[in-house]
Design an enzyme around this catalytic site. Structure first.
Site, short mmCIF file in Angstrom:
data_model
loop_
_atom_site.label_atom_id
_atom_site.label_comp_id
_atom_site.label_asym_id
_atom_site.label_seq_id
_atom_site.Cartn_x
_atom_site.Cartn_y
_atom_site.Cartn_z
CB CYS A 122 -1.26 -0.22 0.96
SG CYS A 122 -2.00 -1.24 1.44
CG HIS A 247 -3.76 3.09 2.10
ND1 HIS A 247 -3.62 2.42 1.32
CD2 HIS A 247 -3.10 2.10 2.75
CE1 HIS A 247 -4.37 1.18 1.00
NE2 HIS A 247 -4.26 0.63 2.36
CG ASN A 277 -7.09 -1.09 0.90
OD1 ASN A 277 -6.65 -1.14 -0.34
ND2 ASN A 277 -6.76 -1.31 1.88
#
Length: 321
Positions: A122, A247, A277
Site C-alpha cells: 500500500c 492510503h 481500498n
C-alpha cells in the site's frame, strides 16, 4: 580512480496526474446479493465504503495502468519520447514474471526506457515516486512515469467478509520531472518487518488475508508521527497543508490520523467511500481525482502517507501539479 557521474536539476516535482477506475460498480447491496454475509450499514460503519470498482474478467493491471498513464502524460505535457524510466507500483500481478512496466512502456509508445515494478504494498506509490525523483535528480532520467495499478478482484475470498468488502481495482499515475525548485519534499520511510505476517497472500488458496485489528492498531498508533516528521523535513507546518492524502485503507483510520496529526486547513481524501481500498493505487487515484475536481490549487502542499503490507510506510509532502 574516480568515475564520472551525471548531474541533475535543482529539484523535481509532479508534472501531471492521471487515474482510471473500472466501469463495474459493486455496491454493498451487490455484495449481499452475491452471498456475502454482511449488510450495508455494517460495511459503512466499519470501513466507510458504499461502493467499489472491479475490473472486467479480461481487464489486466497493464490495461488499467495504460489508461492512467496516458492521462498523466497528457496532463504533464511530456511526450513519450521524453520519458526515460517507467515504474509500476503493484502487488497484484498474477505472476511474478514478466513485470508490468516494460509492457506498459510499449503500450504507451515509450521507446526502450528503464522499466521495472515496485512491490511495497500500500505504500508502493510513495516508494516509486521517490525512486523516480532520485533518478531525475541524479541525471539518470529526464522524466519518469510512475503508475500504481492494482487488481484485487482476482485475489478475493468471498467467504471472508473482512476483506472482500474492502478491496478493489484501479490505477493512478504521475509524471515526475525536473524543477527549478523543490516540489517533492524529503521522504520519511521505514518498515516493521516483525509484523509482516499481518497482511499476506495465502500460499495455498491464493486469497488475500489480513489481521485487520492488528493493522488498525499499528496504523492509528504509529503513522501520525511519520506524517509529522515528513512535514518537519519539508519545512511545512501542518497548518499549511492544503490536502491530506493517506492510503485509503479504512475511513476510521483516515479520520483518526487526520485528528492526531492536526491538519486544521487540509481537505482530507476520503476516496475509499466510492473506490474502495486499491492498495498502491489509492494515493495517486485520490490525489488525481481531487486535482481534477479543482479541490487542490496548483503549487499547494499536499501530505501523502502510505502504509500497509510489509508493514512498510512512507510519508512525504509534495506540491500539487
Amino acid at each position: 580512480m574516480t568515475l564520472a557521474s551525471t548531474a541533475g536539476p535543482a529539484g523535481t516535482r509532479i508534472l501531471g496526474l492521471g487515474h482510471y477506475r473500472p466501469g463495474n460498480v459493486i455496491t454493498n447491496h451487490d455484495l449481499i446479493a452475491r452471498g456475502v454475509d454482511t449488510d450495508d450499514e455494517w460495511i459503512k460503519s466499519r470501513v466507510g465504503i458504499t461502493e467499489r470498482r472491479w475490473a472486467d474478467p479480461d481487464e489486466t493491471i497493464v490495461d488499467m495502468a495504460e489508461q492512467a498513464g496516458s492521462k498523466a502524460l497528457a496532463a504533464s505535457g511530456v511526450a513519450a519520447s521524453e520519458v526515460d524510466l517507467v515504474l509500476v507500483a503493484t502487488c497484484t500481478m498474477p505472476t511474478p514474471v514478466p513485470s508490468a512496466a516494460p509492457a506498459l512502456a510499449h503500450r504507451l509508445g515509450i521507446e526502450a526506457p528503464g522499466a521495472y515494478d515496485v512491490n511495497s504494498g500500500c505504500s508502493g506509490f510513495v516508494y516509486a515516486l521517490n525512486t523516480a525523483s532520485a533518478a531525475v535528480l541524479t541525471g539518470q532520467a529526464r522524466n519518469v512515469l510512475v503508475v500504481a495499478s492494482e487488481r484485487f478482484s482476482g485475489w478475493l475470498d468471498m467467504a471472508d467478509r473482512s476483506t472482500c468488502i474492502i478491496l478493489a481495482d484501479a490505477a493512478g499515475a504521475a509524471v515526475v520531472g525536473p524543477s527549478d525548485a523543490i516540489g517533492l519534499g524529503p521522504v520519511v520511510w521505514g518498515s516493521d518487518g516483525e509484523q509482516a505476517g499481518t497482511v499476506t497472500i495465502d500460499e495455498d488458496s491464493r486469497f488475500f488475508q489480513q489481521e485487520g485489528q492488528a493493522v488498525y492498531r499499528w496504523a492509528t498508533g504509529e503513522m501520525a508521527p511519520v506524517a509529522l516528521a515528513a512535514c518537519e523535513r519539508a519545512g511545512v507546518d501542518p497548518s499549511e497543508i492544503a490536502a491530506f492524502v493517506p492510503h485509503q485503507a479504512n475511513l476510521r483510520i483516515i479520520d483518526a490520523l487526520a485528528r492526531r496529526i492536526g491538519l486544521p486547513n487540509a481537505i482530507v481524501a476520503r476516496d475509499i467511500e466510492t473506490s474502495g481500498n486499491t492498495s498502491a493505487a489509492t494515493i495517486p487515484l485520490a490525489l488525481s481525482r481531487m486535482v481534477e475536481r479543482g479541490e487542490i490549487p496548483s503549487g499547494a502542499p499536499v501530505l501523502l502517507l502510505g502504509f500497509g503490507a510489509g508493514l512498510a510506510y512512507a510519508g512525504q509532502v509534495v506540491l500539487a501539479p
